[in-house]
Design a protein around this motif. Structure first.
Motif, PDB file in Angstrom:
ATOM      1  N   ARG A 112      35.980  37.979  33.683  1.00 57.80           N
ATOM      2  CA  ARG A 112      35.721  39.417  33.583  1.00 57.80           C
ATOM      3  C   ARG A 112      34.284  39.729  34.005  1.00 57.80           C
ATOM      4  N   ARG A 113      33.853  39.022  35.002  1.00 49.32           N
ATOM      5  CA  ARG A 113      32.523  39.198  35.577  1.00 49.32           C
ATOM      6  C   ARG A 113      32.637  38.977  37.084  1.00 49.32           C
ATOM      7  N   ILE A 114      31.753  39.620  37.846  1.00 53.88           N
ATOM      8  CA  ILE A 114      31.758  39.453  39.294  1.00 53.88           C
ATOM      9  C   ILE A 114      30.357  39.098  39.777  1.00 53.88           C
ATOM     10  N   ASN A 115      30.320  38.434  40.926  1.00 51.34           N
ATOM     11  CA  ASN A 115      29.064  38.115  41.585  1.00 51.34           C
ATOM     12  C   ASN A 115      29.068  38.744  42.968  1.00 51.34           C
ATOM     13  N   ARG A 116      28.105  39.600  43.234  1.00 49.71           N
ATOM     14  CA  ARG A 116      27.968  40.125  44.586  1.00 49.71           C
ATOM     15  C   ARG A 116      27.469  39.021  45.507  1.00 49.71           C
ATOM     16  N   LEU A 117      27.930  39.015  46.748  1.00 51.95           N
ATOM     17  CA  LEU A 117      27.459  38.028  47.705  1.00 51.95           C
ATOM     18  C   LEU A 117      25.939  38.121  47.834  1.00 51.95           C
ATOM     19  N   GLY A 118      25.294  36.975  47.772  1.00 53.64           N
ATOM     20  CA  GLY A 118      23.843  36.943  47.896  1.00 53.64           C
ATOM     21  C   GLY A 118      23.111  37.133  46.592  1.00 53.64           C
ATOM     22  N   SER A 119      23.845  37.304  45.491  1.00 49.00           N
ATOM     23  CA  SER A 119      23.219  37.502  44.186  1.00 49.00           C
ATOM     24  C   SER A 119      23.568  36.340  43.259  1.00 49.00           C
ATOM     25  N   THR A 120      22.620  35.944  42.427  1.00 54.33           N
ATOM     26  CA  THR A 120      22.864  34.872  41.454  1.00 54.33           C
ATOM     27  C   THR A 120      23.214  35.434  40.083  1.00 54.33           C
ATOM     28  N   GLN A 121      23.184  36.749  39.945  1.00 51.82           N
ATOM     29  CA  GLN A 121      23.472  37.375  38.657  1.00 51.82           C
ATOM     30  C   GLN A 121      24.911  37.889  38.625  1.00 51.82           C
ATOM     31  N   SER A 122      25.622  37.535  37.566  1.00 48.55           N
ATOM     32  CA  SER A 122      26.981  38.044  37.402  1.00 48.55           C
ATOM     33  C   SER A 122      26.941  39.348  36.613  1.00 48.55           C
ATOM     34  N   VAL A 123      27.898  40.214  36.907  1.00 42.54           N
ATOM     35  CA  VAL A 123      27.945  41.548  36.301  1.00 42.54           C
ATOM     36  C   VAL A 123      29.266  41.687  35.548  1.00 42.54           C
ATOM     37  N   PRO A 124      29.238  42.115  34.280  1.00 44.28           N
ATOM     38  CA  PRO A 124      30.494  42.299  33.542  1.00 44.28           C
ATOM     39  C   PRO A 124      31.290  43.475  34.093  1.00 44.28           C
ATOM     40  N   ILE A 125      32.610  43.368  34.052  1.00 41.92           N
ATOM     41  CA  ILE A 125      33.488  44.437  34.537  1.00 41.92           C
ATOM     42  C   ILE A 125      34.552  44.742  33.482  1.00 41.92           C
ATOM     43  N   ASP A 126      34.938  45.996  33.434  1.00 39.61           N
ATOM     44  CA  ASP A 126      36.014  46.441  32.550  1.00 39.61           C
ATOM     45  C   ASP A 126      37.040  47.145  33.426  1.00 39.61           C
ATOM     46  N   VAL A 127      37.973  46.377  33.963  1.00 40.94           N
ATOM     47  CA  VAL A 127      38.922  46.888  34.942  1.00 40.94           C
ATOM     48  C   VAL A 127      40.339  46.467  34.553  1.00 40.94           C
ATOM     49  N   ARG A 128      41.250  47.418  34.593  1.00 38.55           N
ATOM     50  CA  ARG A 128      42.662  47.043  34.471  1.00 38.55           C
ATOM     51  C   ARG A 128      43.185  46.784  35.870  1.00 38.55           C
ATOM     52  N   LEU A 129      43.757  45.604  36.060  1.00 42.89           N
ATOM     53  CA  LEU A 129      44.221  45.197  37.379  1.00 42.89           C
ATOM     54  C   LEU A 129      45.725  45.411  37.510  1.00 42.89           C
ATOM     55  N   ILE A 130      46.111  46.107  38.578  1.00 44.03           N
ATOM     56  CA  ILE A 130      47.520  46.269  38.927  1.00 44.03           C
ATOM     57  C   ILE A 130      47.685  45.779  40.360  1.00 44.03           C
ATOM     58  N   CYS A 131      48.632  44.893  40.582  1.00 42.69           N
ATOM     59  CA  CYS A 131      48.850  44.339  41.918  1.00 42.69           C
ATOM     60  C   CYS A 131      50.249  44.690  42.398  1.00 42.69           C
ATOM     61  N   ALA A 132      50.433  44.615  43.712  1.00 45.35           N
ATOM     62  CA  ALA A 132      51.745  44.930  44.283  1.00 45.35           C
ATOM     63  C   ALA A 132      51.987  44.060  45.507  1.00 45.35           C
ATOM     64  N   THR A 133      53.257  43.831  45.799  1.00 44.87           N
ATOM     65  CA  THR A 133      53.621  43.065  46.989  1.00 44.87           C
ATOM     66  C   THR A 133      55.040  43.416  47.402  1.00 44.87           C
ATOM     67  N   ASN A 134      55.305  43.336  48.704  1.00 44.07           N
ATOM     68  CA  ASN A 134      56.681  43.475  49.187  1.00 44.07           C
ATOM     69  C   ASN A 134      57.233  42.123  49.599  1.00 44.07           C
ATOM     70  N   ALA A 135      56.431  41.066  49.388  1.00 46.80           N
ATOM     71  CA  ALA A 135      56.840  39.713  49.754  1.00 46.80           C
ATOM     72  C   ALA A 135      57.463  38.995  48.561  1.00 46.80           C
ATOM     73  N   ASP A 136      58.171  37.916  48.841  1.00 40.12           N
ATOM     74  CA  ASP A 136      58.687  37.038  47.785  1.00 40.12           C
ATOM     75  C   ASP A 136      57.530  36.138  47.377  1.00 40.12           C
ATOM     76  N   ILE A 137      56.750  36.581  46.379  1.00 38.85           N
ATOM     77  CA  ILE A 137      55.507  35.902  46.069  1.00 38.85           C
ATOM     78  C   ILE A 137      55.743  34.505  45.487  1.00 38.85           C
ATOM     79  N   ARG A 138      56.858  34.313  44.826  1.00 43.99           N
ATOM     80  CA  ARG A 138      57.155  32.968  44.309  1.00 43.99           C
ATOM     81  C   ARG A 138      57.463  31.996  45.435  1.00 43.99           C
ATOM     82  N   HIS A 139      58.025  32.518  46.513  1.00 42.78           N
ATOM     83  CA  HIS A 139      58.251  31.689  47.699  1.00 42.78           C
ATOM     84  C   HIS A 139      56.907  31.323  48.328  1.00 42.78           C
ATOM     85  N   LEU A 140      55.955  32.260  48.305  1.00 46.73           N
ATOM     86  CA  LEU A 140      54.618  31.962  48.815  1.00 46.73           C
ATOM     87  C   LEU A 140      53.964  30.858  47.998  1.00 46.73           C
TER      88      LEU A 140
END
Length: 263
Positions: free
Chosen positions: A188-216
């Motif tokens: 629950r933290r991210i690092n910007r490219l080129g930075s050594t400091q991580s930043v906390p995030i509070d994000v609800r993640l929703i993903c989607a796909t039209n592919a057979d992801i288990r086949h992937l």
């Protein structure tokens, strides 16, 4: 929980389990659970939920008409699950369905019916992200991090902080990008490219796909551990050819969707 409800004990109730399946979530929320926590559990997240519930006297209710816009049995069943899952903030949702069936609309409804509707909704088409810039687009970068990085850039995770990040066509991410995404979800933290400091995030993640992801996953093109993280609950949107009487309401809904906060 059933006994408590029957005997008038209106106490905040959390369900914690290692089985993040839809029937369990639906049953728990129907019976009055305030939240549904899949393992592994993060202590700070649990404490935050407890603090929220301690200061909230009444559980938030959502009117059914807010999401019952289609009438076919397949769509109504999916929408019932949507309405039950949306308020449970700790559930990561994977939406599956063919192109044009309304995956982004479902993601928007989850956000609108969640506990963070006033927060930003950021939609990202992973299929349109250049592979060499995907990390910068999602996490941001510092000036000078790579050739052409002439100024600091804020990533989509930061833009979505305290709101919802919708990653469409997540199956198109490279394996290296999947590893970075998994790290961000787990810590629950991210690092910007080129930075050594991580930043906390509070994000609800929703993903989607039209592919057979288990086949992937079977082919080695998608990480099993990442699928586990993004798929606490899976919602399948039936194709319109299986529910022809929903075509007009779906078309109307797409025409009237708000465009604010879309990337």
């Amino acid at each position: 929980l059933s006994w408590m409800q029957a005997n008038g004990y209106h106490i905040p109730f959390l369900i914690m389990t290692g089985y993040g399946d839809i029937p369990g979530a639906v049953e728990a929320v129907k019976k009055g659970a305030d939240n549904y926590l899949p393992k592994p559990i993060q202590t700070e997240k649990v404490l935050g939920i407890i603090r929220e519930l301690s200061g909230r006297r009444q559980k938030r209710k959502q009117p059914e008409q807010a999401f019952y816009f289609c009438k076919s049995p397949l769509a109504v069943d999916m929408q019932k699950k949507l309405g039950l899952v949306a308020p449970v903030d700790t559930m990561s949702v994977l939406i599956r369905g063919a192109s044009g069936t309304g995956k982004e609309w479902v993601a928007r409804r989850i956000h609108a019916l969640s506990r963070r509707p006033e927060g930003p909704f950021i939609a990202v088409d992973c299929g349109a992200l250049p592979r060499d810039l995907a990390s910068s687009e999602l996490f941001g970068h510092k000036r000078g991090a790579f050739t052409g990085a002439t100024e600091d850039k804020t990533g989509m995770f930061a833009f979505a902080n305290r709101g919802t990040l919708f990653l469409d066509e997540i199956g198109n991410l490279s394996l290296s990008m999947q590893a970075k995404l998994l790290t961000a979800i787990e810590k629950r933290r991210i690092n910007r490219l080129g930075s050594t400091q991580s930043v906390p995030i509070d994000v609800r993640l929703i993903c989607a796909t039209n592919a057979d992801i288990r086949h992937l996953v079977e082919e080695g093109n998608f990480r099993q551990d990442l699928l586990y993280r993004i798929n606490t609950i899976e919602l399948h949107i039936p194709p319109l050819r299986e529910r022809g009487n929903d075509i007009i309401p779906v078309s109307y809904t797409h025409l009237t969707l708000p465009t604010k906060r879309i990337v």
